[in-house]
Enzyme design. Structure first.
Site, PDB file in Angstrom:
ATOM      1  N   ARG A   7       7.159  20.392 -17.127  1.00  0.00           N
ATOM      2  CA  ARG A   7       6.285  19.205 -17.149  1.00  0.00           C
ATOM      3  C   ARG A   7       4.876  19.544 -16.667  1.00  0.00           C
ATOM      4  O   ARG A   7       3.892  18.964 -17.097  1.00  0.00           O
ATOM      5  CB  ARG A   7       6.870  18.090 -16.288  1.00  0.00           C
ATOM      6  CG  ARG A   7       8.256  17.651 -16.715  1.00  0.00           C
ATOM      7  CD  ARG A   7       8.293  17.252 -18.196  1.00  0.00           C
ATOM      8  NE  ARG A   7       9.578  16.693 -18.571  1.00  0.00           N
ATOM      9  CZ  ARG A   7      10.610  17.381 -19.043  1.00  0.00           C
ATOM     10  NH1 ARG A   7      10.522  18.696 -19.198  1.00  0.00           N
ATOM     11  NH2 ARG A   7      11.733  16.780 -19.383  1.00  0.00           N
ATOM     12  N   ASP A  55       2.815  26.937  12.625  1.00  0.00           N
ATOM     13  CA  ASP A  55       2.748  25.744  13.469  1.00  0.00           C
ATOM     14  C   ASP A  55       3.215  26.113  14.865  1.00  0.00           C
ATOM     15  O   ASP A  55       4.097  26.949  15.044  1.00  0.00           O
ATOM     16  CB  ASP A  55       3.622  24.626  12.897  1.00  0.00           C
ATOM     17  CG  ASP A  55       3.322  23.286  13.555  1.00  0.00           C
ATOM     18  OD1 ASP A  55       2.583  22.492  12.939  1.00  0.00           O
ATOM     19  OD2 ASP A  55       3.801  23.039  14.675  1.00  0.00           O
ATOM     20  N   CYS A 181      -4.196   9.973  16.487  1.00  0.00           N
ATOM     21  CA  CYS A 181      -2.874   9.422  16.207  1.00  0.00           C
ATOM     22  C   CYS A 181      -2.282   8.820  17.486  1.00  0.00           C
ATOM     23  O   CYS A 181      -1.435   7.943  17.443  1.00  0.00           O
ATOM     24  CB  CYS A 181      -1.948  10.494  15.649  1.00  0.00           C
ATOM     25  SG  CYS A 181      -2.620  11.328  14.214  1.00  0.00           S
TER      26      CYS A 181
END
Lengths: 339, 67
Positions: A7, A55, A181
């Protein structure tokens, strides 16, 4: 050969030629939080050749609302994000070479990480590291894509060395404080929107469709139904110390590096020793067991709760101090228990 | 006065006379903001002296760190 990319190949700007190019590309994602997990999943599903993701943190329950690669198991076991990310991404696409590191990225680490990298994706949560990414990008002529979000607001910009202004040109001063945040929270669609913009620009770069690149800094607020796009080309500073003709890469200098950081949305301070160390968690557990707190452990880290605070100690010497946003208090706790 | 801010028509109080006032009005004065005023990017040093007129087009983008 199956049709997993069919696709995407049917999409004319990529095609089978673009798919072949994607397959040869190496992307470095800095951070495996909300933006990092989103970008990494898109790029790995799209079939890049190699993904490196780093991380410094581990999975907690408050991450699951938006950090799309993690599960309740990861939160229960406090699995480092880099470890959980690699596990999940390998299940999604085993054909992509995935390298992950539980690591706090600063200049030295960045110098190592960018070898053979075609693109750097910003999925960090502070400007200290973004300025390092920006200087490294200029030093090695590697494009990077800035992305950030808080609340329902998001912002992104693509930085192409030698062409566009860099983050140092755009900012003039490094932003301090402001909402995070922690104070404003974050909704998942804002993350996904930034990820969509960042990864679409990434795909354009990776399939080398440079004319399709956006060339504008954009921001949006999904809750307030706001959108802004600014052509920032004229902001390129001819005497910029990061991207100008005589660069000094100021943010790669030791004096400009921070050794403590408040983690976005976590009421947590990270304290990082000046040099990486190989901490013996077993012996540390024994020492701390006499302090009257509660200790739990997995192969990657040791968690020590005492009073209103919890210290999480990683093997590389870093300590996350939960229960405070005050760097001085964090340092005090660090030195009290770590020596 | 009516301005077009980030593509939307916005009515601002008469006390908002300059770009600096406008940033204050939207509580953006403490943030790192890029201001585009009538299709031209304004340097920070010009925020105080740049007077706003009815119908001016202003794009405001402020930087955030989260992610």
């Amino acid at each position: 050969m199956n049709d997993r990319y069919s696709r995407q190949e049917l999409f004319a700007p990529i095609g089978s030629q673009g798919q072949t190019k994607l397959r040869k590309k190496h992307v470095l994602v800095i951070g495996a939080g909300a933006l990092g997990t989103g970008s990494a999943e898109v790029l790995v599903r799209a079939g890049i050749g190699k993904l490196t993701i780093v991380d410094r943190d581990y999975v907690e329950w408050s991450n699951l609302q938006r950090q799309q690669l993690y599960t309740e198991r990861d939160a229960n076991l406090r699995i480092p994000k880099a470890v959980a990310t690699k596990e999940r991404l390998t299940l999604i696409n085993s054909k992509v070479d995935i390298e992950s590191h539980v690591m706090d990225v600063s200049v030295e680490e960045m110098e190592q990480l960018v070898k053979d990298v075609d693109l750097i994706m910003d999925a960090t949560d502070n400007f200290d590291i973004r300025m390092i990414i920006n200087d490294i990008s200029q030093k090695y002529q590697i494009p990077w894509i800035y992305g950030a979000c808080v609340g329902s607001y998001g912002i992104t910009c693509t930085v192409l060395p030698g062409e566009t202004p860099c983050l140092n040109c755009l900012l003039e001063t490094v932003p301090m404080g402001g909402v995070t945040c922690d104070t404003a929270g974050i909704i998942s669609p804002a993350v996904q929107m930034v990820v969509s913009y960042q990864t679409t620009e990434a795909l354009k770069l990776l399939v080398e469709d440079y004319h399709a690149l956006r060339k504008k800094l954009i921001s949006f607020d999904l809750w307030k139904n706001h959108f802004a796009a600014i052509n920032v080309e004229q902001m390129k500073n001819v005497s910029c110390l990061s991207c100008g003709p005589n660069p000094t890469y100021p943010y790669l200098a030791f004096s400009n590096q921070t050794k403590t950081a408040v983690l976005c949305g976590r009421n947590t301070v990270q304290v990082r020793p000046s040099k990486p160390m190989d901490r013996n968690l077993e012996s540390l557990a024994k020492i701390l067991s006499g302090q009257g707190g509660k200790i739990s452990q997995n192969p990657y880290l040791l968690s020590f709760s005492i009073g209103n605070h919890r210290l999480v100690i990683f093997k590389d010497g870093r300590v996350l101090i939960h229960g405070t946003k005050d760097i001085a208090e964090a340092k005090t706790l660090y030195h009290r228990y770590m020596g | 006065m009516e301005l077009v801010i980030n593509g939307d028509k916005v009515e601002v109080p008469n006390s908002v006379e300059t770009i600096a006032h406008l940033l204050h009005h939207f509580e953006l004065q403490q943030k790192v903001v890029i201001v585009e005023w009538n299709a031209k990017i304004l340097e920070k040093g010009l925020h105080q002296e740049t007077k706003l007129c009815n119908g001016d087009k202003v794009e405001l983008v402020h930087f955030v760190g989260g992610g």
